[in-house]
Design an enzyme around this catalytic site. Structure first.
Site, PDB file in Angstrom:
ATOM      1  N   LYS A  52       0.839  -1.207   0.000  1.00 15.53           N
ATOM      2  CA  LYS A  52       0.000   0.000   0.000  1.00 15.53           C
ATOM      3  C   LYS A  52       0.874   1.257   0.000  1.00 15.53           C
ATOM      4  O   LYS A  52       0.603   2.206  -0.732  1.00 15.53           O
ATOM      5  CB  LYS A  52      -0.945  -0.019   1.213  1.00 15.53           C
ATOM      6  CG  LYS A  52      -2.104  -0.981   0.997  1.00 15.53           C
ATOM      7  CD  LYS A  52      -2.868  -1.338   2.255  1.00 15.53           C
ATOM      8  CE  LYS A  52      -3.831  -2.492   1.948  1.00 15.53           C
ATOM      9  NZ  LYS A  52      -4.523  -3.020   3.103  1.00 15.53           N
ATOM     10  N   GLN A  96      -4.923  -1.689   9.305  1.00 14.25           N
ATOM     11  CA  GLN A  96      -4.700  -2.988   8.677  1.00 14.25           C
ATOM     12  C   GLN A  96      -5.272  -4.113   9.549  1.00 14.25           C
ATOM     13  O   GLN A  96      -4.929  -4.235  10.722  1.00 14.25           O
ATOM     14  CB  GLN A  96      -3.187  -3.208   8.445  1.00 14.25           C
ATOM     15  CG  GLN A  96      -2.859  -4.494   7.714  1.00 14.25           C
ATOM     16  CD  GLN A  96      -3.450  -4.538   6.306  1.00 14.25           C
ATOM     17  OE1 GLN A  96      -3.307  -3.618   5.519  1.00 14.25           O
ATOM     18  NE2 GLN A  96      -4.132  -5.639   5.983  1.00 14.25           N
ATOM     19  N   ASP A 119     -11.534   2.590   3.279  1.00 12.87           N
ATOM     20  CA  ASP A 119     -11.832   1.165   3.121  1.00 12.87           C
ATOM     21  C   ASP A 119     -13.344   0.928   3.012  1.00 12.87           C
ATOM     22  O   ASP A 119     -13.778  -0.173   2.684  1.00 12.87           O
ATOM     23  CB  ASP A 119     -11.310   0.387   4.341  1.00 12.87           C
ATOM     24  CG  ASP A 119      -9.999  -0.333   4.063  1.00 12.87           C
ATOM     25  OD1 ASP A 119      -9.754  -0.644   2.882  1.00 12.87           O
ATOM     26  OD2 ASP A 119      -9.238  -0.577   5.016  1.00 12.87           O
TER      27      ASP A 119
END
Ligand code: NDP
Length: 286
Positions: A52, A96, A119
């Site tokens: 990422k 995460q 997200d």
């Protein structure tokens, strides 16, 4: 033999478009910024986080990475989220998953400002998706839709089967297929005779996390087969939920693992961050 849909190639094309858009935004004084929070030492999570931040550098985003020890308290993480929520440099916040035991992922996600929830896990964004207001598209399902679009086949009126009903993949995937007027069936671990459903799927999205669950004899000839699964087999090799060797001769289109959905997920995260930065600029009349 099925046509292979390469997520790696599509991802590269989209990322170069995102880079151009980022350059334009930077010229207006806005640098898209992503904060990535990693808690603990999970090796797979470390790889995801590295990929990422690499994507941020490739596209030209500002990024901050927080590597926190597994012993950190939830309260300390919430404090960090508050700081990031108020940071003008940060337009996207990513925690995460999975988090070490004792930390409540749901509670932490709920603290992220919905405008920075790139997200699309926050209940506000989940709710918006359900009522058809698609501010941030959830990354993996959005990547799947882009892969389907490359086939040139319309989702409208097709039998779509999603195997898996998780909050991050299966359920939002079903919503995105529904938005494009597919007739959607969601299968899960309590579905008896999975093949009865998968055999009728014009578009099949496998997201169960079970290596080789979908064999060639469970697939409708000529169909689009998208494999979200990422599993390690006995030899430690990364494999999907679809048994590629038996499925490829039957399907019309198929995604490989690796090189299918995986790179697209990160690319969609970048797209959401860019979008958030653009919204931030609009709110500030930039
Ligand atoms: P979860 O474990 O949260 O969900 C799995 C789902 O699959 C559940 O709904 C479960 O049913 C269902 N399921 C499990 N076994 C079967 C079975 N035998 N038949 C039918 N359904 C079954 O996983 P995620 O949704 O988080 O992830 C799914 C897979 O996708 C994993 O391999 C993960 O690594 C991968 N993934 C890949 C990403 C990428 O970028 N490529 C991103 C995110 C995930 P039930 O609800 O009844 O338990």
């Amino acid at each position: 033999m099925a046509e292979i849909i390469s997520g790696t190639a599509l991802s590269a094309t989209i990322r170069s478009e995102l880079k151009c858009e980022t350059d334009k935004l930077k010229a207006q004084g806005i640098v898209p910024g992503l904060a990535v929070v990693l808690v603990g030492e999970d090796p797979a999570s470390k790889v995801y986080v590295r990929n990422k931040t690499k994507a941020c550098e490739e596209i030209g985003f500002y990024h901050e990475q927080y590597n926190l020890p597994a012993t950190i308290t939830e309260h300390e993480i919430l404090d960090l989220v508050d700081t990031l929520n108020h940071s003008d440099k940060i337009h996207g916040i990513l925690i995460q998953a999975p988090l070490p035991k004792g930390l409540d992922f749901k509670n932490i996600i709920n603290h992220i400002s919905p405008e920075k929830d790139v997200d699309a896990f926050h209940p506000v964004n989940v709710g918006k998706i359900t009522i058809g207001d698609f501010d941030f598209l959830p990354c993996t399902p959005a990547g799947v839709m882009e892969l389907i679009h490359t086939t040139g086949i319309s989702v409208e009126g097709k039998n779509c089967v999603v195997v898996g009903r998780s909050n991050i993949v299966g359920k939002p995937q079903a919503m995105l297929l529904l938005k494009e007027n597919g007739t959607v069936t969601i299968c899960h671990s309590k579905t008896p005779d999975l093949a009865q459903f998968t055999k009728n799927a014009d578009i099949l999205v496998a997201a169960a996390g079970k290596a080789g669950l979908i064999r060639g004899d469970m697939i409708k000839p000529g169909s689009i087969v998208i494999d979200v699964g990422m599993n390690r087999n006995e030899e430690g090799k990364l494999v999907g939920d679809v048994d590629f060797a038996s499925a490829e001769p039957v399907a019309g289109f198929i995604t490989p693992v690796p090189g299918g959905v995986g790179p697209m997920t990160i690319t969609m995260l970048m797209k959401n961050t860019l979008r958030s930065a653009r919204n931030h600029g609009k709110n500030k009349n930039l």
